[in-house]
Design a protein around this motif. Structure first.
Motif, PDB file in Angstrom:
ATOM      1  N   THR A   1      38.774  33.740  40.394  1.00  0.00           N
ATOM      2  CA  THR A   1      39.877  34.097  41.273  1.00  0.00           C
ATOM      3  C   THR A   1      39.547  33.846  42.731  1.00  0.00           C
ATOM      4  OG1 THR A   1      39.024  36.306  41.022  1.00  0.00           O
ATOM      5  CG2 THR A   1      41.053  35.783  39.841  1.00  0.00           C
TER       6      THR A   1
ATOM      7  N   GLU B   1      46.492  44.829  44.192  1.00  0.00           N
ATOM      8  CA  GLU B   1      45.263  44.053  43.988  1.00  0.00           C
ATOM      9  C   GLU B   1      45.473  42.620  44.429  1.00  0.00           C
ATOM     10  OE1 GLU B   1      44.422  42.909  39.889  1.00  0.00           O
ATOM     11  OE2 GLU B   1      46.217  43.976  39.267  1.00  0.00           O
ATOM     12  N   VAL B   2      44.351  41.923  44.577  1.00  0.00           N
ATOM     13  CA  VAL B   2      44.411  40.494  44.897  1.00  0.00           C
ATOM     14  C   VAL B   2      44.626  39.738  43.591  1.00  0.00           C
ATOM     15  CG1 VAL B   2      43.222  38.559  45.994  1.00  0.00           C
ATOM     16  CG2 VAL B   2      42.718  40.891  46.688  1.00  0.00           C
TER      17      VAL B   2
ATOM     18  N   ASP C   1      54.128  37.404  35.700  1.00  0.00           N
ATOM     19  CA  ASP C   1      53.090  38.040  34.905  1.00  0.00           C
ATOM     20  C   ASP C   1      52.568  36.999  33.919  1.00  0.00           C
ATOM     21  OD1 ASP C   1      51.515  39.928  33.715  1.00  0.00           O
ATOM     22  OD2 ASP C   1      53.091  40.545  32.323  1.00  0.00           O
TER      23      ASP C   1
ATOM     24  N   MET D   1      39.293  46.127  40.225  1.00  0.00           N
ATOM     25  CA  MET D   1      39.340  45.038  39.261  1.00  0.00           C
ATOM     26  C   MET D   1      37.994  44.343  39.140  1.00  0.00           C
ATOM     27  SD  MET D   1      41.290  42.214  41.538  1.00  0.00           S
ATOM     28  CE  MET D   1      40.080  41.026  41.035  1.00  0.00           C
TER      29      MET D   1
ATOM     30  N   VAL E   1      48.763  32.130  27.726  1.00  0.00           N
ATOM     31  CA  VAL E   1      48.688  33.216  28.708  1.00  0.00           C
ATOM     32  C   VAL E   1      47.852  34.350  28.138  1.00  0.00           C
ATOM     33  CG1 VAL E   1      50.037  34.886  29.989  1.00  0.00           C
ATOM     34  CG2 VAL E   1      50.926  32.581  29.676  1.00  0.00           C
TER      35      VAL E   1
ATOM     36  N   ARG F   1      44.255  35.748  29.440  1.00  0.00           N
ATOM     37  CA  ARG F   1      44.152  37.132  29.900  1.00  0.00           C
ATOM     38  C   ARG F   1      43.062  37.880  29.145  1.00  0.00           C
ATOM     39  NH1 ARG F   1      49.871  39.388  30.400  1.00  0.00           N
ATOM     40  NH2 ARG F   1      49.990  37.967  32.170  1.00  0.00           N
TER      41      ARG F   1
ATOM     42  N   LYS G   1      39.776  36.838  30.481  1.00  0.00           N
ATOM     43  CA  LYS G   1      39.531  37.371  31.822  1.00  0.00           C
ATOM     44  C   LYS G   1      39.190  38.859  31.716  1.00  0.00           C
ATOM     45  CE  LYS G   1      42.143  37.566  36.115  1.00  0.00           C
ATOM     46  NZ  LYS G   1      42.989  38.719  35.899  1.00  0.00           N
TER      47      LYS G   1
END
Lengths: 635, 244
Positions: free
Chosen positions: A40, A65-66, A141, B1, B201, B205, B208
């Motif tokens: 990211t 959040e980023v 999303d 996060m 997706v 996810r 991640k």
């Protein structure tokens, strides 16, 4: 902790330990996690403003959040409590030394906020807050196309769908006069339902200073850097771009979706990299034309062309150039070779048998020659049978391969030829056995029928392709010549050989005698005929011819009988007309009795004495052959 | 996060080290850590030749003593990772245990398990009377990596289950290994009744989240943010050593 996986890791191939959590290969899982993390933040040089720092400037937002950091700025996930919705807050990376920015930002952002399309990320708001310029956007999303491509290659059907959606978005924006200018996988988002949304429309222009020389500077700063997706004219003169620049970038993304690679240098067509409909190549190439005039002129054109692909079934792909096509070609060649080979063997073996008459195998050297000819014949026959079988089975394997590819692979006609030719020939041979008449007639009939079938079979598909305008006239005529020429040449050889044989010894029927006997007997009679010709003119010569004629008639050798009768009163035999007439009369009746009615009539009509001729003809027509006596000549 | 961001100082192992095991929250943190890595310790003991019950009993007493004592005081905050600390302590404990057992054989006082004496004299894990008598450290590291991975998987599975997507984890977990899976994404999409685009997706996810979970787990056991990647690489290497 169920061990559902096979004992070997599909990724690294090593065995998975039995206590591995969830049955996954620990090495691969952790290695993948190590490479997945921290994507990211690729640009740690300019850290994005912290959440706390932003919060003080955006009292209406809860900044959570980023989401991502890029050359254009940073994107944050935020919540609008008043509307109870999540939004994406983009803080733009602004060059301090750009005095015109403020004005341009307001102008461009207002245009962007007007964009409204299901495949475009909506801009809710824009403005400046404290030191920051921001865009407030719809929160998607999901992932971007770059991440999606890393999660797995897209099939060509999926790629086509995505391109259609991109085209729809571009068309809508272009109609509003907005260029994207920075189409790349990072800007193309997929939401959690798999819908495509293009983000950052026009931001490149918004951020990029108007002067071209400054643009070069910013490129060096990697601020707007995605030159590999840029159209050539966009790199050279960024102030002079139109919608066709976006079409080019779309083409780069399209190519990457299909192949996983960028179209750099002399790039291969997508269908050469993957099993893709070859018609896609044409579309991709046209979006990637260096000259924008040669490109698709609008996103709608691309979309129409892509849509036309999904409506019509794909033609055979280039993959047909693979193993199957080679199998099919090999099988067809083998079958093609086997036909003359079988023919050759057939006649070689026959000539050996027929020359084995007692008077001919007189010395040792001829014996050896016969041995060799027979050896060649037998080995040729073995070779021929092998070719037939090999061709047949290769053809069948090619056919089943083609079927497995749902008819996508090429070589169908070749494989059909190889598979069906010999069964067809065998069938024709069986049919020809029921056809009355001499051997030669059957043979000629057989060859004509085979040639005709081959011509029909080979030309119809070609003609069909030509009619569908898929093949040029040149290709058609080459095939025409090949298909017609080869059988003609072949049958020339075959028929020519037959005709020579026939002229040399044109005996009609061999139905009740074997081929061998037929040949040796005709040789014997021919010998006698030759011997009679050696005789000096006179009655001895006439009588010899007469006996040969009668013998030939009894044997059913019509032509020899004809010739012999002719020779009785031939040149220098003027006074033997009566003998000639009686011999013709006898031969006519003999032939008539054997059933050769037309031949008998023919020979009888040659009788020069009218009354004798009439008697013979009446007898033949009434089939009265019991009286063998020759009626006395009436004057 | 991101576990490497500024809230790093709150991880358990740093709390433990900072407080030198004194503060109540440090004790709680250590207790949590021990609970998390109970399995590698147990497997190590089993590998030592102990039966399952015996190993469990030993592990219990090992952790009990570790938590009861202020043994953390001896840990070096500069370079210590929880994994190496735990392994050192475990080895030390085993040496002590052997000594006691032989003392018992010789008729020594069975009630008095004097494990504490050497503890106050030497740092755990630094001095080993007989290192060759132990199975290799890589075995412990391997088991450690497996436990870590299991915790990461449980975290993402729990998150998915909480969101009502428990079937997602079962279906998609093969893709955590990479893309070479023989399974097709299209089949997975059909099974989960989502579109082929959405499956990408979801896979992204999941990867991640898992990567973040793993890093968060590791962060709990190391002292500085830089060590997270280092430790992850170390564990991947440990897994690739097939000294099972």
């Amino acid at each position: 902790m169920t061990n559902l996986q096979p004992s070997n890791c599909p990724q690294c191939g090593k065995p998975i330990p039995e206590n591995a959590p969830s049955g996954l290969c620990p090495s691969c899982v952790l290695a993948k996690a190590a490479t997945t993390a921290n994507q990211t933040n690729p640009n740690p040089k300019s850290p994005p403003p912290s959440l706390d720092e932003l919060a003080s400037h955006f009292p209406d937002l809860e900044i959570l959040e980023v989401i991502g950091v890029g050359g254009m700025g940073a994107v944050y996930k935020a919540r609008q409590p008043k509307l109870d919705r999540f939004v994406a807050l983009k803080i733009l990376h602004v060059h301090d030394d750009d005095p015109a920015f403020e004005e341009r930002f307001n102008r461009e952002a207002r245009v962007l906020a007007r964009l409204n399309h299901p495949n475009i990320v909506t801009v809710f708001d824009f403005g400046s807050a404290g030191p920051y310029h921001f865009l407030l956007m719809e929160l998607i999303d999901g992932v971007n196309l770059r991440q999606a491509m890393q999660a797995g290659r897209f099939s060509s059907a999926e790629a086509l769908t995505l391109v259609q959606e991109m085209c729809a978005a571009l068309k809508s924006a272009h109609e509003d006069g907005i260029l994207h200018r920075d189409i790349k996988p990072e800007n193309i988002l997929l939401d959690s339902q798999g819908r495509l949304k293009i983000a950052d429309f026009g931001i490149a222009k918004l951020l990029g200073p108007d002067e071209p020389h400054n643009f070069t500077l910013t490129r060096q700063d990697a601020l707007l850097g995605s030159p590999q997706y840029m159209a050539p004219e966009q790199i050279e003169s960024p102030e002079d771009v139109d919608q066709r620049a976006d079409i080019y970038s779309l083409g780069v993304v399209f190519y990457e979706l299909l192949t996983g690679e960028l179209p750099i240098g002399r790039f291969a067509p997508p269908s050469a990299k993957n099993e893709i409909d070859a018609r896609i190549d044409e579309i991709v190439f046209r979006t990637l034309e260096k000259e924008r005039d040669a490109r698709f002129q609008s996103a709608e054109d691309v979309s129409t062309k892509v849509a036309s692909l999904s409506q019509s079934p794909p033609p055979p792909t280039n993959s047909g150039k693979g193993k199957t096509a080679r199998f099919a070609t090999a099988s067809a060649i083998l079958t093609g070779i086997s036909i003359p080979l079988i023919y050759f063997c057939f006649f070689t073996l026959f000539s050996v048998n027929s020359s084995s008459g007692p008077q001919e195998i007189s010395n040792r050297s001829e014996n050896i020659a016969v041995f060799w000819v027979r050896l060649i014949g037998i080995s040729g026959a073995l070779l021929a049978v092998t070719t037939v079988i090999l061709g047949f089975f290769l053809g069948i394997s090619a056919l089943s391969d083609i079927r497995q590819s749902n008819g996508q692979k090429r070589g169908l006609s070749r494989a059909t030829f190889a598979t069906l030719t010999w069964p067809f020939i065998v069938l024709l041979v069986i049919i020809s056995m029921f056809i009355p008449g001499p051997m030669e007639t059957k043979f000629v009939f057989l060859i004509l029928l085979i040639s005709f079938s081959v011509i029909c079979w080979a030309l119809i598909p070609t003609l069909r392709r030509w009619a569908r305008n898929e093949q040029s006239l040149g290709a058609l005529s080459i095939r025409f010549i090949a298909v017609i020429g080869i059988p003609v040449l072949l049958s020339f050889g075959v028929v020519d050989g037959l005709v020579t044989e026939w002229h040399k010894d044109p005996e009609p029927s061999i139905s009740e005698t074997s081929v061998t006997a037929y040949y040796s007997q005709s040789r014997e009679l021919e010998g006698k005929l030759r011997a009679a010709r050696e005789l000096p003119p006179g009655s001895q010569r006439a009588l010899t011819f007469a006996s040969v004629a009668e013998e030939a008639a009894l044997e059913g050798r019509l032509s020899i009988a004809f010739v012999a009768c002719q020779e009785i009163d031939g040149p220098g035999q003027k006074n033997h007309e009566t003998l000639a007439n009686t011999t013709r009369y006898k031969c006519a009746l003999i032939l008539g009795r054997q059933g050769y009615t037309s031949e008998a009539t023919q020979i009888a009509s040659k009788i020069s004495a009218e009354s004798l001729k009439r008697t013979a003809l009446i007898k033949i027509s009434k089939r009265e052959f019991d009286d063998n006596s020759i009626p006395p000549p009436t004057q | 996060m991101n576990p490497t961001s500024n809230n790093f100082h709150t991880t358990r192992w740093t709390i433990v080290l900072k407080a030198r095991g004194e503060a109540p929250e440090a004790k709680a943190a250590l207790s949590d850590l021990c609970q998390a890595y109970y399995t590698p310790v147990l497997r190590f003991l089993q590998r030592e030749g102990k039966s399952k019950d015996e190993a469990e009993e030993l592990a219990q007493s090992f952790f009990a003593r570790l938590l009861a004592k202020n043994s953390i005081q001896n840990a070096d905050p500069q370079k210590g990772r929880f994994r190496s600390y735990l392994l050192g302590a475990l080895k030390h404990f085993l040496v002590e245990n052997r000594r006691n057992q032989s003392r018992l054989k010789r008729g020594g006082d069975a009630q008095h398990q004097s494990l504490d004496e050497p503890e106050s004299e030497v740092s755990p894990g630094l001095q080993l009377p007989d290192p060759t008598s132990f199975i290799p450290d890589s075995y412990f590291d391997r088991e450690w990596a497996l436990a870590l991975m299991d915790r990461g998987l449980q975290t993402v599975e729990a998150t998915l289950t909480k969101n009502g997507k428990s079937s997602h984890f079962e279906t998609l977990k093969p893709w955590l290994m990479g893309d070479a899976s023989s399974l097709s994404q299209a089949d997975a999409a059909t099974a989960l009744k989502i579109s082929p685009g959405a499956i990408k997706v979801s896979i992204h996810r999941l990867r991640k989240d898992f990567a973040e979970a793993i890093r968060a787990e590791i962060a709990q056991t190391v002292n500085t943010p830089e060590e997270v990647s280092e430790e992850l690489c170390y564990l991947i290497e440990a897994l690739s050593l097939t000294g099972v």
